[in-house]
Design a protein around this motif. Structure first.
Motif, PDB file in Angstrom:
ATOM      1  N   THR A  27       0.836  -1.196   0.000  1.00 40.49           N
ATOM      2  CA  THR A  27       0.000   0.000   0.000  1.00 40.49           C
ATOM      3  C   THR A  27       0.878   1.257   0.000  1.00 40.49           C
ATOM      4  OG1 THR A  27      -0.205   0.020   2.413  1.00 40.49           O
ATOM      5  CG2 THR A  27      -1.917  -1.164   1.173  1.00 40.49           C
ATOM      6  N   THR A  28       0.310   2.331  -0.482  1.00 36.61           N
ATOM      7  CA  THR A  28       1.044   3.583  -0.669  1.00 36.61           C
ATOM      8  C   THR A  28       1.703   4.109   0.611  1.00 36.61           C
ATOM      9  OG1 THR A  28      -0.679   4.066  -2.267  1.00 36.61           O
ATOM     10  CG2 THR A  28       0.876   5.828  -1.816  1.00 36.61           C
ATOM     11  N   ALA A 176      -3.947   8.949   7.767  1.00 39.56           N
ATOM     12  CA  ALA A 176      -3.084   8.787   6.593  1.00 39.56           C
ATOM     13  C   ALA A 176      -3.623   9.640   5.453  1.00 39.56           C
ATOM     14  CB  ALA A 176      -3.027   7.319   6.190  1.00 39.56           C
ATOM     15  N   TYR A 177      -2.752  10.379   4.786  1.00 41.99           N
ATOM     16  CA  TYR A 177      -3.163  11.254   3.671  1.00 41.99           C
ATOM     17  C   TYR A 177      -3.080  10.522   2.336  1.00 41.99           C
ATOM     18  CZ  TYR A 177       1.784  11.698   2.590  1.00 41.99           C
ATOM     19  OH  TYR A 177       3.085  11.420   2.255  1.00 41.99           O
ATOM     20  N   ASN A 178      -2.390   9.378   2.311  1.00 45.18           N
ATOM     21  CA  ASN A 178      -2.128   8.706   1.038  1.00 45.18           C
ATOM     22  C   ASN A 178      -2.613   7.253   1.036  1.00 45.18           C
ATOM     23  OD1 ASN A 178      -0.210   7.851   2.857  1.00 45.18           O
ATOM     24  ND2 ASN A 178       1.532   8.068   1.486  1.00 45.18           N
ATOM     25  N   SER A 179      -3.696   6.992   1.757  1.00 45.90           N
ATOM     26  CA  SER A 179      -4.269   5.646   1.779  1.00 45.90           C
ATOM     27  C   SER A 179      -4.711   5.232   0.378  1.00 45.90           C
ATOM     28  CB  SER A 179      -5.492   5.599   2.694  1.00 45.90           C
ATOM     29  OG  SER A 179      -5.131   5.817   4.031  1.00 45.90           O
ATOM     30  N   ILE A 180      -4.783   3.926   0.165  1.00 46.01           N
ATOM     31  CA  ILE A 180      -5.347   3.442  -1.095  1.00 46.01           C
ATOM     32  C   ILE A 180      -6.833   3.801  -1.114  1.00 46.01           C
ATOM     33  CG2 ILE A 180      -3.634   1.618  -1.377  1.00 46.01           C
ATOM     34  CD1 ILE A 180      -5.773  -0.377  -0.370  1.00 46.01           C
ATOM     35  N   ALA A 181      -7.401   3.907  -2.298  1.00 46.38           N
ATOM     36  CA  ALA A 181      -8.766   4.434  -2.459  1.00 46.38           C
ATOM     37  C   ALA A 181      -9.815   3.789  -1.553  1.00 46.38           C
ATOM     38  CB  ALA A 181      -9.187   4.346  -3.921  1.00 46.38           C
ATOM     39  N   ARG A 183      -9.630   2.641   1.303  1.00 49.48           N
ATOM     40  CA  ARG A 183      -9.394   2.932   2.735  1.00 49.48           C
ATOM     41  C   ARG A 183      -9.208   4.427   3.007  1.00 49.48           C
ATOM     42  NH1 ARG A 183      -5.147  -2.083   3.718  1.00 49.48           N
ATOM     43  NH2 ARG A 183      -6.618  -3.731   3.143  1.00 49.48           N
ATOM     44  N   GLN A 184      -9.389   5.245   1.998  1.00 53.01           N
ATOM     45  CA  GLN A 184      -9.208   6.692   2.130  1.00 53.01           C
ATOM     46  C   GLN A 184     -10.088   7.230   3.266  1.00 53.01           C
ATOM     47  OE1 GLN A 184      -6.959   8.183  -0.289  1.00 53.01           O
ATOM     48  NE2 GLN A 184      -6.866   9.651   1.342  1.00 53.01           N
ATOM     49  N   GLY A 185      -9.473   8.004   4.154  1.00 53.43           N
ATOM     50  CA  GLY A 185     -10.210   8.631   5.248  1.00 53.43           C
ATOM     51  C   GLY A 185     -10.518   7.718   6.416  1.00 53.43           C
ATOM     52  N   SER A 186     -10.025   6.481   6.391  1.00 53.84           N
ATOM     53  CA  SER A 186     -10.350   5.561   7.486  1.00 53.84           C
ATOM     54  C   SER A 186      -9.118   4.897   8.100  1.00 53.84           C
ATOM     55  CB  SER A 186     -11.320   4.479   6.987  1.00 53.84           C
ATOM     56  OG  SER A 186     -10.706   3.685   5.997  1.00 53.84           O
ATOM     57  N   GLU A 187      -7.927   5.441   7.820  1.00 53.68           N
ATOM     58  CA  GLU A 187      -6.701   4.849   8.368  1.00 53.68           C
ATOM     59  C   GLU A 187      -5.873   5.876   9.120  1.00 53.68           C
ATOM     60  OE1 GLU A 187      -5.063   1.330   5.577  1.00 53.68           O
ATOM     61  OE2 GLU A 187      -4.883   3.312   4.683  1.00 53.68           O
ATOM     62  N   LEU A 188      -5.252   5.424  10.189  1.00 62.09           N
ATOM     63  CA  LEU A 188      -4.233   6.198  10.892  1.00 62.09           C
ATOM     64  C   LEU A 188      -2.874   5.667  10.458  1.00 62.09           C
ATOM     65  CD1 LEU A 188      -5.464   6.006  14.583  1.00 62.09           C
ATOM     66  CD2 LEU A 188      -5.404   8.066  13.191  1.00 62.09           C
ATOM     67  N   PHE A 189      -1.939   6.570  10.190  1.00 58.40           N
ATOM     68  CA  PHE A 189      -0.556   6.140   9.999  1.00 58.40           C
ATOM     69  C   PHE A 189       0.143   6.343  11.326  1.00 58.40           C
ATOM     70  CE2 PHE A 189       3.902   6.338   8.934  1.00 58.40           C
ATOM     71  CZ  PHE A 189       4.023   5.248   8.086  1.00 58.40           C
ATOM     72  N   ILE A 190       0.774   5.279  11.825  1.00 53.17           N
ATOM     73  CA  ILE A 190       1.437   5.371  13.125  1.00 53.17           C
ATOM     74  C   ILE A 190       2.938   5.135  12.972  1.00 53.17           C
ATOM     75  CG2 ILE A 190      -0.653   4.663  14.346  1.00 53.17           C
ATOM     76  CD1 ILE A 190       0.795   1.928  14.846  1.00 53.17           C
TER      77      ILE A 190
END
Length: 195
Positions: A27-28, A176-181, A183-190
């Motif tokens: 993933t991106t 996360a600003y660069n999630s795959i489509a 999952r856009q808007g539903s992931e935290l990057f830690i």
């Protein structure tokens, strides 16, 4: 009856191709993080690795101390067929909570959300135990609730913080600003550093 998410459960999911979490590639957000790593000698663990596209990418970029762990044999076998020169002794058919430590980096990609939520505090503690001092836990967590019963199991940033705060400094813990489509808007990057 409460479902036991054991090795048999996950093996059957792979054998019946019920793997909706599988993105068919790295993933991106993780690719972007890996691309800025310069130390190829890092000892890296990817628990609950599934088909381990992250490990394949890292290995192909020259990281030779990558270890992947899963309780189900099918994804490890899939990976071994795909990445034939990956060291066989780096394929760990083991329960995450039985692994031994000494890693610089643990990569989180859809493992946390696959665990029974009752194990989340234990997961945070075990990650800290597996990491060397200053080691990092890096990856993605779902910052959303799901309509149907999991896995995957959702949650929130506020919930997750309470599990990790005793063991980690929060270097990055944001949407996360660069999630795959999908999952856009539903992931935290830690990016969490062991205290």
């Amino acid at each position: 009856m409460k479902q036991d998410f054991n090795a048999d459960y996950w093996q059957q999911r792979y054998l019946s191709n019920q793997t909706g979490w599988d993105t068919q590639g790295i993933t991106t957000p993780l690719k972007a993080y890996f691309d800025q790593l310069t130390n190829k000698d890092l000892r890296i663990l990817i628990p609950g690795c599934g088909n381990a596209y992250e490990a394949e990418y890292l290995f192909n970029q020259g990281f030779k101390h990558v270890y992947v762990a899963d309780v189900a044999p099918a994804p490890l076998e899939n990976f071994a067929k795909r990445v034939t020169d990956f060291p066989k002794d780096h394929l760990l058919l083991q329960n995450f909570f039985d692994l031994q430590g000494g890693y610089d980096l643990i990569v989180e990609q859809t493992f946390f959300c696959a665990l029974n939520p009752d194990l989340r505090a234990a997961y945070a503690r075990k990650c800290a135990e597996l990491l060397v001092p200053g080691g990092r836990l890096v990856g993605l967590l779902f910052d959303t609730e799901f309509a149907k019963e999991g896995p995957p199991f959702g949650g929130s940033a506020a919930e997750y913080k309470q599990y990790f705060e005793p063991y980690f400094k929060f270097m990055h813990f944001e949407r996360a600003y660069n999630s795959i489509a999908p999952r856009q808007g539903s992931e935290l990057f830690i990016n969490l550093q062991k205290k």
